[in-house]
Design a protein around this motif. Structure first.
Motif, mmCIF file in Angstrom:
data_model
loop_
_atom_site.group_PDB
_atom_site.id
_atom_site.type_symbol
_atom_site.label_atom_id
_atom_site.label_comp_id
_atom_site.label_asym_id
_atom_site.label_seq_id
_atom_site.Cartn_x
_atom_site.Cartn_y
_atom_site.Cartn_z
ATOM 1 N N ALA A 230 -11.605 -91.643 65.329
ATOM 2 C CA ALA A 230 -12.523 -90.616 64.815
ATOM 3 C C ALA A 230 -12.908 -89.651 65.932
ATOM 4 C CB ALA A 230 -13.764 -91.271 64.213
ATOM 5 N N ILE A 231 -13.089 -90.194 67.127
ATOM 6 C CA ILE A 231 -13.437 -89.350 68.281
ATOM 7 C C ILE A 231 -12.257 -88.433 68.620
ATOM 8 C CG2 ILE A 231 -13.935 -89.418 70.764
ATOM 9 C CD1 ILE A 231 -15.550 -92.075 70.126
ATOM 10 N N ALA A 232 -11.052 -88.995 68.564
ATOM 11 C CA ALA A 232 -9.858 -88.173 68.831
ATOM 12 C C ALA A 232 -9.705 -87.089 67.760
ATOM 13 C CB ALA A 232 -8.612 -89.065 68.884
ATOM 14 N N ALA A 233 -10.069 -87.415 66.524
ATOM 15 C CA ALA A 233 -10.001 -86.412 65.451
ATOM 16 C C ALA A 233 -10.986 -85.273 65.735
ATOM 17 C CB ALA A 233 -10.296 -87.049 64.096
ATOM 18 N N ALA A 234 -12.164 -85.624 66.228
ATOM 19 C CA ALA A 234 -13.138 -84.587 66.609
ATOM 20 C C ALA A 234 -12.559 -83.728 67.729
ATOM 21 C CB ALA A 234 -14.460 -85.225 67.026
ATOM 22 N N GLY A 235 -11.814 -84.353 68.636
ATOM 23 C CA GLY A 235 -11.157 -83.600 69.712
ATOM 24 C C GLY A 235 -10.137 -82.610 69.158
ATOM 25 N N MET A 236 -9.363 -83.066 68.173
ATOM 26 C CA MET A 236 -8.400 -82.149 67.543
ATOM 27 C C MET A 236 -9.124 -80.993 66.864
ATOM 28 S SD MET A 236 -5.566 -84.693 65.805
ATOM 29 C CE MET A 236 -4.405 -83.368 65.425
ATOM 30 N N MET A 237 -10.275 -81.298 66.290
ATOM 31 C CA MET A 237 -11.055 -80.250 65.626
ATOM 32 C C MET A 237 -11.525 -79.212 66.645
ATOM 33 S SD MET A 237 -14.477 -80.698 63.308
ATOM 34 C CE MET A 237 -15.547 -81.061 64.687
#
Ligand code: IPM
Ligand code: MN
Length: 355
Positions: free
Chosen positions: A293-300
């Motif tokens: 989820a944290i990595a997804a926020a990074g992609m965002m």
């Protein structure tokens, strides 16, 4: 000012999103990324209370945001797949998010289940078509529940849908500049109509003479990804094949606990989510791994133009894993909030070092 729609969803969604939002806050203190968050309640609890899965008004509301961050959807109290189709499918199809971008990168050697594979060897990205194929819902059941039952599910591909995702993948392969190789993964030997992909790939490829064109059937691609992961740079494939291939890819990185994705329509509101499910048995136990989820926020962040913030998130995750402050990506290896703390700690260290 960016406005982010947050849908924690079901199961562990709430806990992993909580950590992603804490990390976002830490990043914004460093890079000045300015944003507001609006939470939406869609998921099993909301559905069971109101009978509402994902109304049209919710889809319209999504369109007014800069991006969407989603936790996980799915709950055993609700008919299989109903919420996933309504919410995840509703957003992917409703906003025409035709690219499902799934990076597969090994950040710490000890996390890879393959022997002797170093981080340098696993650095690829799968571009999964996200609005066609077997997910379109063209088909159904006849004489359901009887011995005469017939079930039909059509895989649907359009020339336009195929071309746009292939073009996106060529652009990405060029821009990544790693091996400048784009591997198309299909099953056009057994499923002949998928030859539409093969022909479109060849045609579009002529516009990208600097990108090597490569091809593998889906079964062989699974085999090669384990045998020679280093070969892969950028991969483009159908919706269902991409779904399957990226769970395999997740394991190459250490598990579903780290695999993130972006559901993207370039220039439009896009959605970012971990690729794992809602793991209802871990709900509320503070054991789920929040790294994906944290990595997804990074992609965002990357998508919204905060390159520095995106790089910070990725470096911080890498550091927390290499130092084994987060010892593994399995549920229970470390408390959910402690994993968030570890990554926030690394962000502080990186920011201080950068001065
Ligand atoms: C994914 C998930 C979804 C999919 C499910 C939840 C519908 O597995 O994002 O990979 O199949 O696309
Ligand atoms: Mn999946």
């Amino acid at each position: 000012m960016h406005t982010i729609a947050v849908l924690p969803g079901d199961g562990i969604g709430d806990e992993v999103i909580r950590e992603a939002l804490r990390v976002l806050e830490a990043v914004s203190a460093v890079t000045g990324f300015a944003y507001t968050v609006e939470r939406y309640p869609y998921g099993a609890d909301h559905y069971l209370k109101t009978g509402e899965a994902f109304p049209d008004s919710a889809l319209r509301a999504m369109q007014d945001h800069s991006a969407i961050l989603l936790g996980a959807i799915g709950d055993p109290r609700v008919e299989t797949g109903l919420l996933e189709r309504a919410i995840i499918g509703g957003i992917r199809f409703g906003l025409d998010l035709y690219v499902n971008l799934r990076p597969i990168r090994l950040l710490a050697e000890h996390l890879c289940p393959l022997k002797g594979v170093t981080p340098a060897a696993i650095d690829m990205v799968v571009v999964r078509e996200n609005t066609e194929g077997g997910y379109v819902g063209v088909g159904g059941n006849m004489k359901k529940g009887t011995l005469d039952e017939v079930a039909v599910c059509n895989m649907v591909w359009t020339r336009k849908g195929t071309e746009r995702v292939i073009r996106f993948a060529f652009e990405l392969a060029r821009q990544r500049g790693r091996r400048k190789r784009l591997t198309m993964v299909d099953k056009a030997n057994a499923i002949r109509p998928q030859d539409l992909w093969t022909r479109t790939f060849e045609e579009v490829g002529r516009d990208y003479p600097d990108v090597e064109r490569d091809h593998a059937y889906i079964d062989a691609a699974c085999m090669w990804m384990v045998k020679n992961p280093d070969w892969f740079d950028t991969v483009v494939t159908d919706n269902l094949f991409g779904d399957i291939l990226t769970d395999l890819g997740a394991m190459l990185q250490g598990g579903l606990g780290i695999a993130a994705s972006g559901n993207i329509h370039p220039g439009k509101v896009s959605m970012f989510e971990p690729i794992h499910g809602s793991a209802p048995k871990y709900r509320g136990k503070n054991v789920a791994c929040p790294v994906a989820a944290i990595a997804a926020a990074g992609m965002m962040l990357e998508h919204l133009g905060d390159r520095e913030g995106a790089a910070l998130v990725e470096k911080a995750i890498g550091a927390a894993l290499r130092t084994r402050k987060i010892p593994s990506l399995q549920a229970g290896a470390i408390a959910t909030d402690a994993a968030g703390d570890a990554i926030i700690g690394e962000i502080g260290t990186l920011a201080a070092a950068a001065g």
